[in-house]
Design a protein around this motif. Structure first.
Motif, PDB file in Angstrom:
ATOM      1  N   PHE A  77      20.161  12.277  -4.265  1.00 29.34           N
ATOM      2  CA  PHE A  77      18.923  12.123  -4.667  1.00 29.34           C
ATOM      3  C   PHE A  77      18.994  11.550  -6.211  1.00 29.34           C
ATOM      4  CE2 PHE A  77      18.979  15.430  -1.461  1.00 29.34           C
ATOM      5  CZ  PHE A  77      18.011  14.618  -0.501  1.00 29.34           C
ATOM      6  N   ILE A  78      19.947  10.633  -6.379  1.00 31.72           N
ATOM      7  CA  ILE A  78      19.711   9.925  -7.843  1.00 31.72           C
ATOM      8  C   ILE A  78      20.088   8.441  -7.313  1.00 31.72           C
ATOM      9  CG2 ILE A  78      21.098   9.605  -9.799  1.00 31.72           C
ATOM     10  CD1 ILE A  78      22.033  12.365  -9.823  1.00 31.72           C
ATOM     11  N   CYS A  79      19.076   7.831  -8.032  1.00 28.23           N
ATOM     12  CA  CYS A  79      19.203   6.291  -7.595  1.00 28.23           C
ATOM     13  C   CYS A  79      20.040   5.528  -8.075  1.00 28.23           C
ATOM     14  CB  CYS A  79      17.923   5.527  -7.923  1.00 28.23           C
ATOM     15  SG  CYS A  79      17.901   3.925  -7.454  1.00 28.23           S
ATOM     16  N   SER A  80      21.331   4.925  -7.258  1.00 23.80           N
ATOM     17  CA  SER A  80      22.381   4.309  -7.613  1.00 23.80           C
ATOM     18  C   SER A  80      22.139   2.906  -8.149  1.00 23.80           C
ATOM     19  CB  SER A  80      23.431   4.221  -6.576  1.00 23.80           C
ATOM     20  OG  SER A  80      22.903   3.440  -5.684  1.00 23.80           O
ATOM     21  N   PHE A 122       0.938  -1.075   0.067  1.00 23.34           N
ATOM     22  CA  PHE A 122       0.212   0.018  -0.001  1.00 23.34           C
ATOM     23  C   PHE A 122       1.038   1.248   0.046  1.00 23.34           C
ATOM     24  CE2 PHE A 122      -2.042   3.269   2.717  1.00 23.34           C
ATOM     25  CZ  PHE A 122      -2.990   3.621   1.956  1.00 23.34           C
ATOM     26  N   LEU A 123       2.086   1.288   0.817  1.00 24.80           N
ATOM     27  CA  LEU A 123       2.717   2.395   0.939  1.00 24.80           C
ATOM     28  C   LEU A 123       3.527   2.507  -0.167  1.00 24.80           C
ATOM     29  CD1 LEU A 123       4.524   2.533   4.399  1.00 24.80           C
ATOM     30  CD2 LEU A 123       3.040   4.440   3.376  1.00 24.80           C
ATOM     31  N   LEU A 124       3.889   1.557  -0.863  1.00 20.50           N
ATOM     32  CA  LEU A 124       4.881   1.465  -2.019  1.00 20.50           C
ATOM     33  C   LEU A 124       3.917   2.244  -3.109  1.00 20.50           C
ATOM     34  CD1 LEU A 124       7.488   0.443  -2.528  1.00 20.50           C
ATOM     35  CD2 LEU A 124       6.489  -1.679  -3.681  1.00 20.50           C
ATOM     36  N   PHE A 125       2.857   2.178  -3.159  1.00 23.07           N
ATOM     37  CA  PHE A 125       2.210   2.932  -4.283  1.00 23.07           C
ATOM     38  C   PHE A 125       2.515   4.458  -4.118  1.00 23.07           C
ATOM     39  CE2 PHE A 125      -1.383   5.406  -5.456  1.00 23.07           C
ATOM     40  CZ  PHE A 125      -1.527   5.048  -6.920  1.00 23.07           C
ATOM     41  N   PHE A 126       2.356   4.822  -3.074  1.00 18.77           N
ATOM     42  CA  PHE A 126       2.714   6.243  -2.840  1.00 18.77           C
ATOM     43  C   PHE A 126       4.161   6.848  -2.879  1.00 18.77           C
ATOM     44  CE2 PHE A 126      -1.310   5.686  -0.549  1.00 18.77           C
ATOM     45  CZ  PHE A 126      -1.884   6.680  -1.257  1.00 18.77           C
ATOM     46  N   GLU A 127       5.008   5.698  -2.437  1.00 19.84           N
ATOM     47  CA  GLU A 127       6.250   5.695  -2.730  1.00 19.84           C
ATOM     48  C   GLU A 127       6.770   5.805  -4.338  1.00 19.84           C
ATOM     49  OE1 GLU A 127       8.369   3.418   0.104  1.00 19.84           O
ATOM     50  OE2 GLU A 127      10.082   3.605  -0.949  1.00 19.84           O
ATOM     51  N   ASP A 128       5.957   5.086  -4.942  1.00 22.96           N
ATOM     52  CA  ASP A 128       6.545   5.066  -6.331  1.00 22.96           C
ATOM     53  C   ASP A 128       6.033   6.524  -7.071  1.00 22.96           C
ATOM     54  OD1 ASP A 128       7.169   2.357  -6.409  1.00 22.96           O
ATOM     55  OD2 ASP A 128       5.547   1.674  -7.701  1.00 22.96           O
ATOM     56  N   VAL A 129       4.936   6.893  -6.614  1.00 24.67           N
ATOM     57  CA  VAL A 129       4.389   8.041  -7.281  1.00 24.67           C
ATOM     58  C   VAL A 129       5.569   9.012  -6.914  1.00 24.67           C
ATOM     59  CG1 VAL A 129       3.162   9.834  -7.047  1.00 24.67           C
ATOM     60  CG2 VAL A 129       2.107   7.529  -7.034  1.00 24.67           C
ATOM     61  N   GLY A 183      14.225  -1.008  -1.783  1.00 22.62           N
ATOM     62  CA  GLY A 183      13.656  -1.247  -0.171  1.00 22.62           C
ATOM     63  C   GLY A 183      14.664  -0.754   0.731  1.00 22.62           C
ATOM     64  N   GLU A 184      15.820  -0.287   0.488  1.00 22.95           N
ATOM     65  CA  GLU A 184      16.837   0.007   1.263  1.00 22.95           C
ATOM     66  C   GLU A 184      17.566   1.580   0.736  1.00 22.95           C
ATOM     67  OE1 GLU A 184      19.683  -3.463   1.439  1.00 22.95           O
ATOM     68  OE2 GLU A 184      20.268  -2.556   3.144  1.00 22.95           O
ATOM     69  N   CYS A 185      16.592   2.345   0.929  1.00 19.88           N
ATOM     70  CA  CYS A 185      16.872   3.567   0.278  1.00 19.88           C
ATOM     71  C   CYS A 185      18.244   4.360   0.681  1.00 19.88           C
ATOM     72  CB  CYS A 185      15.655   4.593   0.493  1.00 19.88           C
ATOM     73  SG  CYS A 185      15.791   5.882  -0.972  1.00 19.88           S
ATOM     74  N   ILE A 186      19.122   4.869  -0.289  1.00 20.76           N
ATOM     75  CA  ILE A 186      20.242   5.177   0.141  1.00 20.76           C
ATOM     76  C   ILE A 186      20.129   6.709  -0.649  1.00 20.76           C
ATOM     77  CG2 ILE A 186      21.762   3.499   0.684  1.00 20.76           C
ATOM     78  CD1 ILE A 186      22.919   3.535  -2.027  1.00 20.76           C
ATOM     79  N   LEU A 187      19.128   6.867  -1.385  1.00 21.65           N
ATOM     80  CA  LEU A 187      18.909   8.139  -2.216  1.00 21.65           C
ATOM     81  C   LEU A 187      19.777   9.694  -1.316  1.00 21.65           C
ATOM     82  CD1 LEU A 187      15.519   8.352  -3.553  1.00 21.65           C
ATOM     83  CD2 LEU A 187      17.544   8.303  -4.772  1.00 21.65           C
ATOM     84  N   SER A 188      19.417   9.489  -0.016  1.00 21.68           N
ATOM     85  CA  SER A 188      20.130  10.583   0.816  1.00 21.68           C
ATOM     86  C   SER A 188      21.211  10.914   0.871  1.00 21.68           C
ATOM     87  CB  SER A 188      19.310  10.751   2.250  1.00 21.68           C
ATOM     88  OG  SER A 188      20.117   9.634   2.809  1.00 21.68           O
ATOM     89  N   SER A 189      22.016   9.687   0.744  1.00 22.79           N
ATOM     90  CA  SER A 189      23.690  10.021   0.477  1.00 22.79           C
ATOM     91  C   SER A 189      23.958   9.953  -0.864  1.00 22.79           C
ATOM     92  CB  SER A 189      24.284   8.437   1.357  1.00 22.79           C
ATOM     93  OG  SER A 189      23.981   7.586   0.684  1.00 22.79           O
ATOM     94  N   THR A 190      23.197   9.729  -1.771  1.00 21.53           N
ATOM     95  CA  THR A 190      23.523   9.754  -3.514  1.00 21.53           C
ATOM     96  C   THR A 190      23.234  10.936  -4.087  1.00 21.53           C
ATOM     97  OG1 THR A 190      21.963   8.183  -3.996  1.00 21.53           O
ATOM     98  CG2 THR A 190      23.856   7.279  -3.444  1.00 21.53           C
ATOM     99  N   LYS A 232       8.822   8.587  -5.905  1.00 20.37           N
ATOM    100  CA  LYS A 232      10.237   8.510  -6.028  1.00 20.37           C
ATOM    101  C   LYS A 232      10.586   7.965  -7.561  1.00 20.37           C
ATOM    102  CE  LYS A 232      11.993   6.924  -1.706  1.00 20.37           C
ATOM    103  NZ  LYS A 232      12.326   5.377  -0.924  1.00 20.37           N
ATOM    104  N   VAL A 233       9.666   7.363  -8.211  1.00 14.62           N
ATOM    105  CA  VAL A 233      10.274   6.817  -9.634  1.00 14.62           C
ATOM    106  C   VAL A 233      10.284   7.873 -10.904  1.00 14.62           C
ATOM    107  CG1 VAL A 233       9.298   5.449 -11.427  1.00 14.62           C
ATOM    108  CG2 VAL A 233       9.033   4.460  -9.274  1.00 14.62           C
ATOM    109  N   PRO A 234       9.511   8.858 -10.874  1.00 13.53           N
ATOM    110  CA  PRO A 234       9.585   9.694 -11.839  1.00 13.53           C
ATOM    111  C   PRO A 234      10.674  10.795 -11.562  1.00 13.53           C
ATOM    112  CG  PRO A 234       7.237   9.785 -10.980  1.00 13.53           C
ATOM    113  CD  PRO A 234       8.203   8.956 -10.023  1.00 13.53           C
ATOM    114  N   VAL A 235      10.989  10.980 -10.107  1.00 10.64           N
ATOM    115  CA  VAL A 235      12.007  11.991  -9.830  1.00 10.64           C
ATOM    116  C   VAL A 235      13.351  11.441  -9.723  1.00 10.64           C
ATOM    117  CG1 VAL A 235      12.508  13.975  -8.300  1.00 10.64           C
ATOM    118  CG2 VAL A 235       9.966  13.364  -8.399  1.00 10.64           C
TER     119      VAL A 235
END
Ligand code: SF4
Lengths: 297, 152
Positions: free
Chosen positions: B51-54, B23-30, B42-49, B32-35
């Motif tokens: 904000f680009i998904c490595s 359920f949460l993933l739906f909102f997360e997708d909205v 499932g182990e987000c490290i965006l904040s240390s990269t 995170k995916v486009p941006v």
């Protein structure tokens, strides 16, 4: 003295490199080992380099041990997940192979079987950390081992790929994760390498790990052109290309360049040794070591 | 003494939680995916990269670029693409987050693949993101401490 003791004692290190054959013929390695015995301090055994199937690096390293040459076993993350990596590391330790060089590995697309699935479960920093953790007596699952392995962990660094500063950050990570020696990609551009070494010394990393600079003697100008075009992440100074192009005997010139490079590298602060890695030209290593005046052992 | 490098896979995610996670993933997708180009590790490290998904890297490198980044930052595997870590580096520089690149990211826990990273943060399965470098000085320091985070 073992490779580890030599690095700790601070002598100038010379490493060689052997690519295992594409068959089960172990004699090829025994043959090649003759060039290295009593000449270099340790010999790298590549692990299916450029994603082409070859005799396994563990088996090759064991063969080298048998003939009395100290191996540095390369271990990549391309073909193994964490279970296989730990199991292979344990296997290597049981066979008496202690020097491991942890690499991410070339992408399978470049090999002879591009349709393969790449694993890349760990990356090289995590592989180093895994080996370091095993040195402390634990598997990744936190299980304790009855007998604790004693790996001497190495890693690679590429000062020539971009971005420059990111390469230093990555080196820092590798050292922090537990790498005790670093082998660099072959130097073909002294300026960049010098600049990189200055930064490394500034960060104090040269005291925490031994930096071994890569030297690649080349046979022909074709090889250089090929590398410049095809191999990602290498920088080649045009000076070398010109020199090889104009030489009457490119092989001899290649050796001369390598020797000059070694002499220049020896003068750079922080460089603790060299790693000679000719491609399919192992017989040249003893010549270079001798002419550069580096009698090891 | 041991190195803490794997996010603990235990306790296993319960079926009920899985539902909630989806359920949460739906909102997360909205979000995170486009941006960010999120790949649902499932182990987000965006904040240390920055904000680009490595995880868009073909080798899924979590700790910096491989040795193959070409001139101009092209990826070794797909030369027509930019190496994600090349972009991460320059954006980190721009956003003044370079010191976060020194953080060693843990070995990926595949149990968490395709689950909601927000929930995982909430359940303390993974490290919390470091949003504000300057405000979170202590935390950043902890993350970058010279010795790798050790358990006891
Ligand atoms: S060049 Fe960059 S994006 Fe390409 S495989 Fe290497 S680290 Fe990944």
């Amino acid at each position: 003295m073992t490779f580890k003791e030599k690095i700790e004692s601070g002598t100038f290190i010379v490493c060689g490199e052997i690519g295992p054959p594409k068959s089960c013929d172990g004699d090829v390695i025994r043959e090649k080992s003759k060039y290295f015995k009593g000449v270099v301090d340790a010999v790298n055994i590549t692990d299916n380099q450029t994603a082409i199937v070859r005799l396994s690096s563990i088996a090759s390293a064991k063969i080298l041990l048998e003939v009395g040459v100290e191996p540095i076993m390369q271990m990549t993350c391309r073909d193994r997940n964490r279970i296989a990596i730990q199991s292979d590391l344990l296997g290597a330790a049981a066979l008496g192979i202690h020097n491991v060089l942890c690499l991410t590995g070339d992408y399978q697309k470049f090999g002879d079987q591009p349709e393969a699935k790449g694993v890349f479960d760990l990356d090289s920093v995590q592989l180093i950390a895994t080996a370091a953790k095993m040195n402390s007596g634990l598997l990744l699952s936190e299980q304790e081992m009855k007998k604790v392995p004693d790996f001497f962990i190495g890693a690679a660094a590429n000062p020539f790929a971009e971005p420059f500063e990111m390469r230093l950050i990555r080196l820092h990570k590798k050292v922090k994760a537990g790498a005790r020696f670093i082998q660099t990609q072959p130097v073909f551009d002294m300026d960049i390498f010098t600049r990189w070494m200055e930064k490394v010394v500034e960060m104090g990393l040269h005291e925490k790990c031994a930096i071994l600079a890569g030297v690649m003697p080349v046979k022909s100008v074709k090889a250089l052109h090929h590398m410049k075009k095809e191999v990602p992440g290498v920088k080649i100074n045009d000076e070398y290309i010109n020199r090889l192009e104009n030489a009457s005997d490119p092989k001899e010139e290649g050796v001369k360049i390598a020797i000059e490079m070694i002499q220049a590298l020896q003068k750079i602060k922080g460089v603790r040794g060299i790693h000679i890695m000719p491609v399919m030209w192992e017989s040249i290593t003893p010549v270079i070591v001798k002419e550069a005046g580096l009698g090891a052992i | 003494m041991s190195f803490e490098f794997v996010t603990s896979g235990k306790p296993p995610i319960s079926p009920r939680e899985k539902k909630f996670s989806r359920f949460l993933l739906f909102f997360e997708d909205v979000a995170k995916v486009p941006v960010f180009g999120c790949q649902h590790c499932g182990e987000c490290i965006l904040s240390s990269t920055a904000f680009i998904c490595s995880q868009r890297c073909p080798k899924r490198m979590r700790n910096g670029p491989c040795g193959g980044t070409g001139a101009g930052g092209s990826c070794e595997v797909y030369p027509e693409r930019k190496c994600v870590w090349y972009r991460i580096y320059y954006r980190s520089k721009m956003l003044n987050r370079l010191n976060l690149l020194y953080k060693i990211n843990k070995i990926h826990n595949w149990n968490l693949e395709g689950t909601s990273a927000w929930l995982n943060v909430f359940m303390k399965r993974i490290d919390a993101p470091i949003w504000f470098v300057r405000n979170d000085k202590k935390k950043v320091k902890e993350m970058l401490s010279d010795d790798i985070q050790r358990k006891n």
